[in-house]
Motif scaffolding. Structure first.
Motif, PDB file in Angstrom:
ATOM      1  N   VAL A   9       0.091  -3.787   7.224  1.00 46.61           N
ATOM      2  CA  VAL A   9      -1.074  -4.062   6.368  1.00 46.61           C
ATOM      3  C   VAL A   9      -0.943  -5.485   5.844  1.00 46.61           C
ATOM      4  O   VAL A   9      -0.031  -5.795   5.087  1.00 46.61           O
ATOM      5  CB  VAL A   9      -1.162  -3.063   5.195  1.00 46.61           C
ATOM      6  N   ILE A  67      -4.838  -5.602   2.028  1.00 47.23           N
ATOM      7  CA  ILE A  67      -5.269  -4.282   1.571  1.00 47.23           C
ATOM      8  C   ILE A  67      -6.706  -4.302   1.060  1.00 47.23           C
ATOM      9  O   ILE A  67      -7.411  -3.299   1.133  1.00 47.23           O
ATOM     10  CB  ILE A  67      -4.300  -3.713   0.503  1.00 47.23           C
ATOM     11  N   PHE A 120      -7.070   5.562  -1.934  1.00 52.09           N
ATOM     12  CA  PHE A 120      -5.719   5.032  -1.981  1.00 52.09           C
ATOM     13  C   PHE A 120      -4.733   6.031  -1.381  1.00 52.09           C
ATOM     14  O   PHE A 120      -3.865   5.670  -0.591  1.00 52.09           O
ATOM     15  CB  PHE A 120      -5.319   4.681  -3.416  1.00 52.09           C
ATOM     16  N   HIS A 122      -4.775   6.152   2.388  1.00 47.26           N
ATOM     17  CA  HIS A 122      -4.006   5.049   2.967  1.00 47.26           C
ATOM     18  C   HIS A 122      -2.509   5.275   2.780  1.00 47.26           C
ATOM     19  O   HIS A 122      -1.718   4.987   3.679  1.00 47.26           O
ATOM     20  CB  HIS A 122      -4.444   3.713   2.360  1.00 47.26           C
ATOM     21  N   TRP A 176      -0.383  -3.324  -3.401  1.00 54.14           N
ATOM     22  CA  TRP A 176      -1.631  -2.628  -3.057  1.00 54.14           C
ATOM     23  C   TRP A 176      -2.357  -2.208  -4.326  1.00 54.14           C
ATOM     24  O   TRP A 176      -3.567  -2.381  -4.429  1.00 54.14           O
ATOM     25  CB  TRP A 176      -1.355  -1.383  -2.233  1.00 54.14           C
ATOM     26  N   THR A 194      -5.983  -3.970  -5.664  1.00 50.26           N
ATOM     27  CA  THR A 194      -7.221  -3.202  -5.517  1.00 50.26           C
ATOM     28  C   THR A 194      -7.785  -2.728  -6.855  1.00 50.26           C
ATOM     29  O   THR A 194      -8.570  -1.781  -6.893  1.00 50.26           O
ATOM     30  CB  THR A 194      -7.007  -1.988  -4.582  1.00 50.26           C
TER      31      THR A 194
END
Length: 140
Positions: A18, A21, A42, A45, A81, A85
């Protein structure tokens, strides 16, 4: 017969694939994207990239164990991540030095879930006291 002194090939963890993200997960702002929707995305993933144990409360390996350095690197990526996000407003409330991804996950959860009871009580009160006369139209 294989020589036992040969090192085992290192496995490459999926999380390292990744690179951005933000292209995979939308930004949690609490308005355009709700907390519950963000959590679902989330977790999808996290399952897909085999890192769910970093946010579900599973215990980390002991610091002295041989698995700890690899776990720590992966945890740092999951933490990135989370930080990558969430909106800037939420970022300031979740960011803490020396945090694990699980600790950051719980801080975010607490921000959205701590007022759940009082919010439900407020909505119940509003619904109970709602009168037809207070509405602008029958459809409302």
């Amino acid at each position: 017969m294989a020589d036992k002194s040969e090192p085992k090939p290192t496995t490459f963890h999926l999380v390292y694939t990744v690179t951005n993200i933000q292209q995979r997960l939308r930004t949690l702002d609490g308005q355009k994207l709700s907390y519950h929707s963000w959590v679902k995305l989330f977790k999808l993933h996290a399952i897909g990239f085999d890192v769910l144990q970093h946010i579900d409360g599973s215990p980390a390996p002991e610091v002295a164990s041989t698995e700890y350095p690899a776990w720590k690197k992966i945890d740092a990526i999951v933490l990135q991540w989370i930080y990558g996000t969430i909106s800037d407003k939420l970022f300031d409330q979740v960011l803490v030095d020396e945090s694990t991804s699980y600790e950051a996950w719980k801080r975010g959860e607490n921000m959205f879930m701590n007022n759940k009871g009082s919010r439900a009580a407020t909505l119940q009160y509003e619904l109970t006291n709602l009168t037809l006369a207070a509405m602008p139209s029958l459809e409302a």
